[in-house]
Design a protein around this motif. Structure first.
Motif, PDB file in Angstrom:
ATOM      1  N   GLU A  50       0.821  -1.205   0.000  1.00 32.41           N
ATOM      2  CA  GLU A  50       0.000   0.000   0.000  1.00 32.41           C
ATOM      3  C   GLU A  50       0.860   1.262   0.000  1.00 32.41           C
ATOM      4  O   GLU A  50       1.918   1.303   0.619  1.00 32.41           O
ATOM      5  CB  GLU A  50      -0.926   0.018   1.229  1.00 32.41           C
ATOM      6  CG  GLU A  50      -1.970  -1.074   1.249  1.00 32.41           C
ATOM      7  CD  GLU A  50      -2.997  -0.926   0.147  1.00 32.41           C
ATOM      8  OE1 GLU A  50      -3.377   0.218  -0.171  1.00 32.41           O
ATOM      9  OE2 GLU A  50      -3.407  -1.961  -0.404  1.00 32.41           O
ATOM     10  N   LYS A  51       0.367   2.267  -0.676  1.00 34.29           N
ATOM     11  CA  LYS A  51       1.042   3.564  -0.772  1.00 34.29           C
ATOM     12  C   LYS A  51       1.321   4.140   0.619  1.00 34.29           C
ATOM     13  O   LYS A  51       2.378   4.709   0.868  1.00 34.29           O
ATOM     14  CB  LYS A  51       0.189   4.524  -1.583  1.00 34.29           C
ATOM     15  CG  LYS A  51       0.918   5.751  -2.044  1.00 34.29           C
ATOM     16  CD  LYS A  51       0.027   6.659  -2.872  1.00 34.29           C
ATOM     17  CE  LYS A  51      -0.293   6.017  -4.207  1.00 34.29           C
ATOM     18  NZ  LYS A  51      -0.999   6.898  -5.139  1.00 34.29           N
ATOM     19  N   GLU A  52       0.364   3.992   1.529  1.00 31.67           N
ATOM     20  CA  GLU A  52       0.530   4.523   2.884  1.00 31.67           C
ATOM     21  C   GLU A  52       1.720   3.879   3.593  1.00 31.67           C
ATOM     22  O   GLU A  52       2.440   4.541   4.336  1.00 31.67           O
ATOM     23  CB  GLU A  52      -0.749   4.319   3.711  1.00 31.67           C
ATOM     24  CG  GLU A  52      -1.913   5.178   3.268  1.00 31.67           C
ATOM     25  CD  GLU A  52      -2.565   4.690   1.964  1.00 31.67           C
ATOM     26  OE1 GLU A  52      -2.483   3.475   1.640  1.00 31.67           O
ATOM     27  OE2 GLU A  52      -3.117   5.538   1.250  1.00 31.67           O
ATOM     28  N   GLU A  53       1.911   2.580   3.372  1.00 31.64           N
ATOM     29  CA  GLU A  53       3.054   1.885   3.976  1.00 31.64           C
ATOM     30  C   GLU A  53       4.367   2.415   3.398  1.00 31.64           C
ATOM     31  O   GLU A  53       5.348   2.599   4.127  1.00 31.64           O
ATOM     32  CB  GLU A  53       2.954   0.376   3.736  1.00 31.64           C
ATOM     33  CG  GLU A  53       1.876  -0.306   4.533  1.00 31.64           C
ATOM     34  CD  GLU A  53       1.861  -1.803   4.280  1.00 31.64           C
ATOM     35  OE1 GLU A  53       2.903  -2.453   4.515  1.00 31.64           O
ATOM     36  OE2 GLU A  53       0.807  -2.305   3.834  1.00 31.64           O
ATOM     37  N   LYS A  54       4.375   2.660   2.102  1.00 31.53           N
ATOM     38  CA  LYS A  54       5.573   3.185   1.450  1.00 31.53           C
ATOM     39  C   LYS A  54       5.887   4.588   1.973  1.00 31.53           C
ATOM     40  O   LYS A  54       7.040   4.910   2.268  1.00 31.53           O
ATOM     41  CB  LYS A  54       5.390   3.219  -0.067  1.00 31.53           C
ATOM     42  CG  LYS A  54       5.238   1.850  -0.692  1.00 31.53           C
ATOM     43  CD  LYS A  54       4.904   1.950  -2.169  1.00 31.53           C
ATOM     44  CE  LYS A  54       4.650   0.589  -2.778  1.00 31.53           C
ATOM     45  NZ  LYS A  54       4.318   0.668  -4.216  1.00 31.53           N
ATOM     46  N   LEU A  55       4.860   5.426   2.092  1.00 29.48           N
ATOM     47  CA  LEU A  55       5.051   6.784   2.604  1.00 29.48           C
ATOM     48  C   LEU A  55       5.531   6.759   4.054  1.00 29.48           C
ATOM     49  O   LEU A  55       6.369   7.564   4.458  1.00 29.48           O
ATOM     50  CB  LEU A  55       3.763   7.592   2.467  1.00 29.48           C
ATOM     51  CG  LEU A  55       3.353   7.932   1.032  1.00 29.48           C
ATOM     52  CD1 LEU A  55       1.951   8.514   0.999  1.00 29.48           C
ATOM     53  CD2 LEU A  55       4.360   8.870   0.392  1.00 29.48           C
ATOM     54  N   SER A  56       5.002   5.829   4.822  1.00 30.40           N
ATOM     55  CA  SER A  56       5.439   5.667   6.211  1.00 30.40           C
ATOM     56  C   SER A  56       6.912   5.268   6.272  1.00 30.40           C
ATOM     57  O   SER A  56       7.676   5.746   7.114  1.00 30.40           O
ATOM     58  CB  SER A  56       4.570   4.620   6.906  1.00 30.40           C
ATOM     59  OG  SER A  56       5.021   4.393   8.209  1.00 30.40           O
ATOM     60  N   ASP A  95       8.964   8.319   5.507  1.00 32.41           N
ATOM     61  CA  ASP A  95       8.943   9.186   6.686  1.00 32.41           C
ATOM     62  C   ASP A  95       9.893   8.653   7.762  1.00 32.41           C
ATOM     63  O   ASP A  95      10.696   9.398   8.317  1.00 32.41           O
ATOM     64  CB  ASP A  95       7.515   9.293   7.229  1.00 32.41           C
ATOM     65  CG  ASP A  95       7.418  10.243   8.396  1.00 32.41           C
ATOM     66  OD1 ASP A  95       7.843  11.415   8.240  1.00 32.41           O
ATOM     67  OD2 ASP A  95       6.919   9.828   9.461  1.00 32.41           O
ATOM     68  N   GLU A  96       9.803   7.368   8.015  1.00 34.56           N
ATOM     69  CA  GLU A  96      10.622   6.733   9.050  1.00 34.56           C
ATOM     70  C   GLU A  96      12.117   6.812   8.728  1.00 34.56           C
ATOM     71  O   GLU A  96      12.938   7.071   9.598  1.00 34.56           O
ATOM     72  CB  GLU A  96      10.200   5.267   9.186  1.00 34.56           C
ATOM     73  CG  GLU A  96      10.930   4.484  10.243  1.00 34.56           C
ATOM     74  CD  GLU A  96      10.473   3.033  10.272  1.00 34.56           C
ATOM     75  OE1 GLU A  96      11.333   2.149  10.379  1.00 34.56           O
ATOM     76  OE2 GLU A  96       9.242   2.796  10.172  1.00 34.56           O
ATOM     77  N   VAL A 127       8.274  11.737  -1.389  1.00 29.39           N
ATOM     78  CA  VAL A 127       6.847  11.601  -1.097  1.00 29.39           C
ATOM     79  C   VAL A 127       6.028  11.803  -2.379  1.00 29.39           C
ATOM     80  O   VAL A 127       5.098  11.034  -2.663  1.00 29.39           O
ATOM     81  CB  VAL A 127       6.420  12.600   0.010  1.00 29.39           C
ATOM     82  CG1 VAL A 127       4.905  12.706   0.099  1.00 29.39           C
ATOM     83  CG2 VAL A 127       6.999  12.168   1.350  1.00 29.39           C
ATOM     84  N   ASP A 144       3.683   9.102  -4.061  1.00 30.55           N
ATOM     85  CA  ASP A 144       2.274   9.469  -4.168  1.00 30.55           C
ATOM     86  C   ASP A 144       1.758   9.383  -5.604  1.00 30.55           C
ATOM     87  O   ASP A 144       0.609   9.017  -5.841  1.00 30.55           O
ATOM     88  CB  ASP A 144       2.067  10.877  -3.602  1.00 30.55           C
ATOM     89  CG  ASP A 144       0.615  11.173  -3.344  1.00 30.55           C
ATOM     90  OD1 ASP A 144      -0.072  10.312  -2.741  1.00 30.55           O
ATOM     91  OD2 ASP A 144       0.152  12.257  -3.754  1.00 30.55           O
ATOM     92  N   ASP A 183       2.886   7.368  -7.873  1.00 29.02           N
ATOM     93  CA  ASP A 183       3.217   6.027  -8.386  1.00 29.02           C
ATOM     94  C   ASP A 183       4.422   6.038  -9.329  1.00 29.02           C
ATOM     95  O   ASP A 183       4.443   5.329 -10.340  1.00 29.02           O
ATOM     96  CB  ASP A 183       2.005   5.387  -9.076  1.00 29.02           C
ATOM     97  CG  ASP A 183       0.868   5.119  -8.106  1.00 29.02           C
ATOM     98  OD1 ASP A 183       1.154   4.675  -6.973  1.00 29.02           O
ATOM     99  OD2 ASP A 183      -0.302   5.353  -8.473  1.00 29.02           O
TER     100      ASP A 183
END
Length: 180
Positions: A53-59, A62-63, A78, A82, A84
């Motif tokens: 998932e995109k959210e996991e990649k963004l996380s 961030d991390e 980001v 976002d 792709d």
């Protein structure tokens, strides 16, 4: 389309870093990140995997980068995730680095010789390149290729000077074959 994506985002990254007076800082960090990505191909596999998932990649971005990298870099990462375009991260960063080096009049030369060059020879080559180009500084990359027999091959951007003996012999061979 691929060339367009890396060009658009690389230029945007360049504009933002230049506007903020952080070209050298952002370039240094971008080069470091490219090195880390090259050493950790699994990281890129995660960022480009279609089932993550995109959210996991963004996380993950961030991390790994929010506290360590400049906001220009984090913002670019980001945006690429976002939109792709995670598969364009490396080429986008390379585009940015090339633009940054040009802006700061830093040339990148690759010199190939048939033997290890001495420090004096390396200095003479660098000095000659500085005298004959628009650059104020050079990043010199040296490598040895015994197949050259002798002479040098110098690549600087899209320019190449090949004075190697192997090339001269090959040219002579082709000339003789045409005349036979």
């Amino acid at each position: 389309m691929a060339k367009v994506v890396e060009s658009v985002y690389g230029k945007a990254m360049f504009s933002a870093a230049k506007e903020q007076g952080k070209l050298e800082t952002v370039r240094t960090q971008a080069e470091e990140i490219l090195g880390v990505l090259a050493e950790n191909p699994d990281y890129m596999r995660i960022l480009t995997h279609p089932n993550i998932e995109k959210e996991e990649k963004l996380s993950l971005i961030d991390e790994c980068f929010s506290d360590k990298a400049d906001p220009v870099i984090v913002g670019t990462l980001v945006t690429l995730i976002d939109k792709d375009h995670a598969d364009k991260i490396e080429k986008t960063f390379k585009t940015f680095i090339d633009l940054s080096l040009e802006e700061e009049k830093i040339g990148v030369a690759e010199v190939t010789s048939s033997f290890e060059l001495s420090d004096e020879q390396k200095k003479a080559i660098e000095d000659k390149l500085l005298q004959t180009t628009k650059y104020d500084r050079m990043r010199m990359n040296y490598k040895v290729d015994r197949k050259l027999i002798g002479g040098l091959v110098i690549k600087l951007g899209d320019m190449m000077v090949d004075s190697s003996i192997s090339t001269k012999l090959n040219t002579l061979r082709k000339s003789l074959e045409r005349n036979i």
